[in-house]
Design a protein around this motif. Structure first.
Motif, PDB file in Angstrom:
ATOM      1  N   ARG A 226       0.830  -1.206   0.000  1.00  0.00           N
ATOM      2  CA  ARG A 226       0.000   0.000   0.000  1.00  0.00           C
ATOM      3  C   ARG A 226       0.864   1.256   0.000  1.00  0.00           C
ATOM      4  NH1 ARG A 226      -5.214  -1.444   3.925  1.00  0.00           N
ATOM      5  NH2 ARG A 226      -5.819  -3.321   2.777  1.00  0.00           N
ATOM      6  N   MET A 227       1.949   1.212   0.753  1.00  0.00           N
ATOM      7  CA  MET A 227       2.876   2.346   0.705  1.00  0.00           C
ATOM      8  C   MET A 227       3.472   2.482  -0.697  1.00  0.00           C
ATOM      9  SD  MET A 227       4.941   2.141   4.342  1.00  0.00           S
ATOM     10  CE  MET A 227       5.939   3.571   3.907  1.00  0.00           C
ATOM     11  N   ALA A 228       3.865   1.367  -1.283  1.00  0.00           N
ATOM     12  CA  ALA A 228       4.457   1.410  -2.622  1.00  0.00           C
ATOM     13  C   ALA A 228       3.463   1.957  -3.641  1.00  0.00           C
ATOM     14  CB  ALA A 228       4.932   0.013  -3.023  1.00  0.00           C
ATOM     15  N   ASN A 229       2.206   1.539  -3.554  1.00  0.00           N
ATOM     16  CA  ASN A 229       1.188   2.043  -4.480  1.00  0.00           C
ATOM     17  C   ASN A 229       0.997   3.546  -4.326  1.00  0.00           C
ATOM     18  OD1 ASN A 229       0.742  -0.521  -5.519  1.00  0.00           O
ATOM     19  ND2 ASN A 229      -0.993  -0.950  -4.164  1.00  0.00           N
ATOM     20  N   ARG A 230       0.965   4.000  -3.084  1.00  0.00           N
ATOM     21  CA  ARG A 230       0.807   5.429  -2.840  1.00  0.00           C
ATOM     22  C   ARG A 230       1.997   6.221  -3.397  1.00  0.00           C
ATOM     23  NH1 ARG A 230      -1.984   8.132   1.223  1.00  0.00           N
ATOM     24  NH2 ARG A 230      -3.457   6.399   0.971  1.00  0.00           N
ATOM     25  N   LEU A 231       3.197   5.658  -3.253  1.00  0.00           N
ATOM     26  CA  LEU A 231       4.409   6.325  -3.712  1.00  0.00           C
ATOM     27  C   LEU A 231       4.696   6.090  -5.188  1.00  0.00           C
ATOM     28  CD1 LEU A 231       6.608   5.366  -0.635  1.00  0.00           C
ATOM     29  CD2 LEU A 231       5.902   7.696  -1.228  1.00  0.00           C
ATOM     30  N   LYS A 232       3.930   5.146  -5.797  1.00  0.00           N
ATOM     31  CA  LYS A 232       4.117   4.791  -7.205  1.00  0.00           C
ATOM     32  C   LYS A 232       5.539   4.268  -7.473  1.00  0.00           C
ATOM     33  CE  LYS A 232       0.568   7.897  -9.025  1.00  0.00           C
ATOM     34  NZ  LYS A 232      -0.047   8.145  -7.692  1.00  0.00           N
ATOM     35  N   THR A 236      10.007  -2.797  -3.213  1.00  0.00           N
ATOM     36  CA  THR A 236      11.332  -3.371  -2.958  1.00  0.00           C
ATOM     37  C   THR A 236      12.115  -2.453  -2.034  1.00  0.00           C
ATOM     38  OG1 THR A 236      12.373  -2.249  -4.837  1.00  0.00           O
ATOM     39  CG2 THR A 236      11.373  -4.414  -5.245  1.00  0.00           C
ATOM     40  N   ALA A 237      13.060  -3.032  -1.321  1.00  0.00           N
ATOM     41  CA  ALA A 237      13.917  -2.230  -0.442  1.00  0.00           C
ATOM     42  C   ALA A 237      14.715  -1.210  -1.248  1.00  0.00           C
ATOM     43  CB  ALA A 237      14.851  -3.152   0.342  1.00  0.00           C
ATOM     44  N   GLU A 238      15.161  -1.607  -2.430  1.00  0.00           N
ATOM     45  CA  GLU A 238      15.942  -0.686  -3.263  1.00  0.00           C
ATOM     46  C   GLU A 238      15.121   0.552  -3.618  1.00  0.00           C
ATOM     47  OE1 GLU A 238      18.544  -0.729  -7.418  1.00  0.00           O
ATOM     48  OE2 GLU A 238      17.048  -2.304  -7.031  1.00  0.00           O
ATOM     49  N   ALA A 239      13.856   0.349  -3.991  1.00  0.00           N
ATOM     50  CA  ALA A 239      13.010   1.479  -4.354  1.00  0.00           C
ATOM     51  C   ALA A 239      12.673   2.336  -3.134  1.00  0.00           C
ATOM     52  CB  ALA A 239      11.730   0.975  -5.021  1.00  0.00           C
ATOM     53  N   PHE A 240      12.374   1.707  -2.014  1.00  0.00           N
ATOM     54  CA  PHE A 240      12.049   2.461  -0.797  1.00  0.00           C
ATOM     55  C   PHE A 240      13.249   3.276  -0.331  1.00  0.00           C
ATOM     56  CE2 PHE A 240       8.135   0.385  -0.809  1.00  0.00           C
ATOM     57  CZ  PHE A 240       7.352   0.761   0.269  1.00  0.00           C
ATOM     58  N   ALA A 241      14.456   2.744  -0.493  1.00  0.00           N
ATOM     59  CA  ALA A 241      15.650   3.459  -0.041  1.00  0.00           C
ATOM     60  C   ALA A 241      15.882   4.740  -0.826  1.00  0.00           C
ATOM     61  CB  ALA A 241      16.874   2.553  -0.150  1.00  0.00           C
ATOM     62  N   ALA A 242      15.308   4.844  -2.025  1.00  0.00           N
ATOM     63  CA  ALA A 242      15.500   6.034  -2.858  1.00  0.00           C
ATOM     64  C   ALA A 242      14.478   7.128  -2.561  1.00  0.00           C
ATOM     65  CB  ALA A 242      15.425   5.642  -4.338  1.00  0.00           C
ATOM     66  N   VAL A 243      13.484   6.853  -1.713  1.00  0.00           N
ATOM     67  CA  VAL A 243      12.430   7.820  -1.413  1.00  0.00           C
ATOM     68  C   VAL A 243      12.901   8.773  -0.317  1.00  0.00           C
ATOM     69  CG1 VAL A 243      10.054   8.079  -0.572  1.00  0.00           C
ATOM     70  CG2 VAL A 243      10.635   6.196  -2.108  1.00  0.00           C
ATOM     71  N   ASP A 244      12.540  10.037  -0.451  1.00  0.00           N
ATOM     72  CA  ASP A 244      12.826  11.001   0.603  1.00  0.00           C
ATOM     73  C   ASP A 244      12.306  10.479   1.943  1.00  0.00           C
ATOM     74  OD1 ASP A 244      13.323  13.969   1.514  1.00  0.00           O
ATOM     75  OD2 ASP A 244      11.271  13.495   2.135  1.00  0.00           O
ATOM     76  N   ARG A 245      13.134  10.588   2.979  1.00  0.00           N
ATOM     77  CA  ARG A 245      12.816   9.959   4.257  1.00  0.00           C
ATOM     78  C   ARG A 245      11.544  10.541   4.882  1.00  0.00           C
ATOM     79  NH1 ARG A 245      17.819   9.558   8.252  1.00  0.00           N
ATOM     80  NH2 ARG A 245      18.855   9.106   6.277  1.00  0.00           N
TER      81      ARG A 245
END
Length: 514
Positions: A226-232, A236-245
């Protein structure tokens, strides 16, 4: 000054107690270490100042409704895997008992810097107190295909190993360590004492308002998706690590706003991983497979659910929902219609919200702790905190007991839950019980046996009640406290109608929260 394996630290004497704050036990969990198990900190030259609390792990703030009752300081910085030590006698000669504290906060909030958790009173009474920061939320308990599970639990294990290797220099006895936690901290403590890698690190454990448990992996995955869908982004951990904290924290808070012990919903939690958590820890402990020689002190508050429902007026909302709320509670607890009907018979004057709250509290918390005590008689002690807050509506709610456990009723943050003028004699009694348990393994009352003794800390002197929750416990004899995983299937699963009631309940309550 005390030397640790990674360098020397200098603390402060405060009221005769030596205090060391913000000592790193692991490297900053960012950059290439993001979503990975903790690594040792880089050694430092010279003497590191340990006069102030270290950075707190990334976390969203409490909502305005909960912030009225709960304090959660934020200290900026990446070096957030740190701990604090309070000791009356630094140096290897003392060999004092040690209490290691894991804070609560649903594995998404909290820190060792909360003023209620000041360890000075334990040190004053001859116990070295250590409090620990660990990764939270998606950073510590997200589930990804490209990263190992449970990094936050691995953080706690790393802190325990640091204590085992280092606490002698601070005056502690590594052979007399009590691991204590409340709520999510207690759930973590239960998982750790059952973990094969933690054997020999803990002599006793305190589980306050949290049983050993794991979440279904799919429940955690749904939170991440759900977080990934919201953030588009990919989940994956790799994608989440690239998001502004900060954006990651805001998204986590928004997606998780309808998750609670009463409402259920996707959330972060400890999962079975085939390694640190090879099987459900409640089963491992109850079966005698793990930690046979670890003594247990377990407790709950009489009205746990009130902290979950009173903020924001949710108690009244659930009362008005009536049958929908009861159906949601039945689905949440995997129970049939007979359970709430019998709760009504036991508590004829209770409103719907109280019935729902007590049902969920019993199923998720009290019943598992009863089961654990039944499996480990003679080495388990059980208590109930029953003193009602001086603030309207809270009763003896979740987390109210902590100011009494730490004997920190004099700090304003304790009064946010207890109100002004909480009884010092109750704090004296409850704090003394924890000190005695940490020092000797005996908190001062009869251990669990067939008579089911429960120490009641409420109005008036503490006393023993025998089987005070037996009528409610008996109602759950045919209901599993740890549901078996549901096999994958395209068919609509049994209980799906009741599950839809949970969704209706969450939507109704969510409208109120918005």
């Amino acid at each position: 000054m005390v030397r640790t394996p990674h360098g020397a630290v200098r603390g402060r004497y405060e009221h005769g107690i030596a205090v060391f704050r913000g000592i790193p036990y692991a490297a900053p969990p960012f950059g290439s270490r993001r979503f990975r198990p903790p690594e040792p900190p880089e050694p430092w030259d010279g003497v590191r100042d340990a006069g102030a609390f270290g950075p707190t792990p990334p976390k969203p703030p409490y909502s305005e409704a909960f912030a009225r009752y709960l304090s959660d300081p934020v200290i900026a910085g990446d070096d957030c895997l740190n701990l604090n030590v309070w000791t009356p006698a630094p140096g290897p000669a003392a060999r004092l008992p040690v209490l290691v504290w894991l804070h609560g906060g649903a594995l998404t909030r909290g820190s060792s810097a909360v003023p209620v958790y000041d360890g000075r009173t334990f040190a004053r009474d001859g116990v070295v107190c250590v409090s620990v920061n660990y990764r939270l939320g998606v950073e510590g308990f997200g589930l990804f295909p490209d990263a190992p599970p449970n990094p936050g639990l691995h953080d706690q294990l790393a802190a325990l190993r640091w204590v085992h290797e280092t606490i002698t220099a601070f005056g502690g006895d590594p052979g007399n360590v009590t691991l204590a936690g409340q709520s999510a901290g207690a759930i973590s403590a239960g998982a750790l004492i059952a973990a094969p890698q933690a054997q020999g690190l803990v002599r006793r454990a305190v589980l306050q308002s949290g049983p050993p448990e794991t979440l279904e992996r799919d429940k955690v995955r749904r939170m991440v998706r759900r977080m990934a869908n919201r953030l588009k982004i990919p989940a994956t951990a790799e994608a989440f690590a690239a998001v502004d904290r900060d954006l990651l924290l805001r998204t986590q808070a928004d997606i998780g706003r309808l998750s609670s012990p009463v409402l259920g919903g996707p959330s972060f939690g400890i999962v079975e991983d085939g390694d640190l958590v090879p099987r459900d820890p409640l089963r491992a402990l109850a079966d005698g497979e793990a930690a046979r020689d670890v003594g247990l002190l377990m407790g709950w508050t009489r009205d746990e659910y009130r902290l979950w429902l009173v903020p924001g007026g949710l108690l009244d909302r659930v009362d008005r929902l009536g049958a929908v709320a009861l159906a949601g509670a039945m689905a949440r607890c995997h129970a049939g219609h007979e359970v709430p009907r019998r709760y009504r018979a036991l508590h004829p004057d209770a409103g719907t919200a109280e019935i729902v709250g007590q049902m969920v509290t019993d199923h998720l918390l009290r019943i598992p702790l009863h089961r654990l005590a039944d499996a480990r008689p003679g080495s388990s002690y059980v208590y109930e905190f029953a003193w009602p807050s001086l603030l309207s509506g809270l009763g003896a709610c979740h987390a109210l007991e902590l100011g009494f456990v730490f004997d920190t009723g004099d700090v304003p943050e304790s009064a946010k839950l207890a109100g002004e003028g909480a009884p010092q004699e109750l704090a004296d009694a409850m704090h003394a019980a924890w000190v005695r348990f940490a020092a000797t393994g005996d908190p001062g009352w009869q251990p669990w046996d067939d008579t089911r003794p429960v120490r009641i800390f409420g109005d008036g002197p503490p006393h023993i009640a025998y089987g005070p929750r037996d009528p409610e416990v008996a109602l759950w004899s045919a209901v599993p406290t740890v549901p078996e995983p549901t096999p994958a299937s395209d068919a609509r699963p049994p209980g799906a109608e009741r599950a839809s009631a949970v969704r209706r309940l969450r939507r109704s309550v969510g409208a109120r929260r918005r």
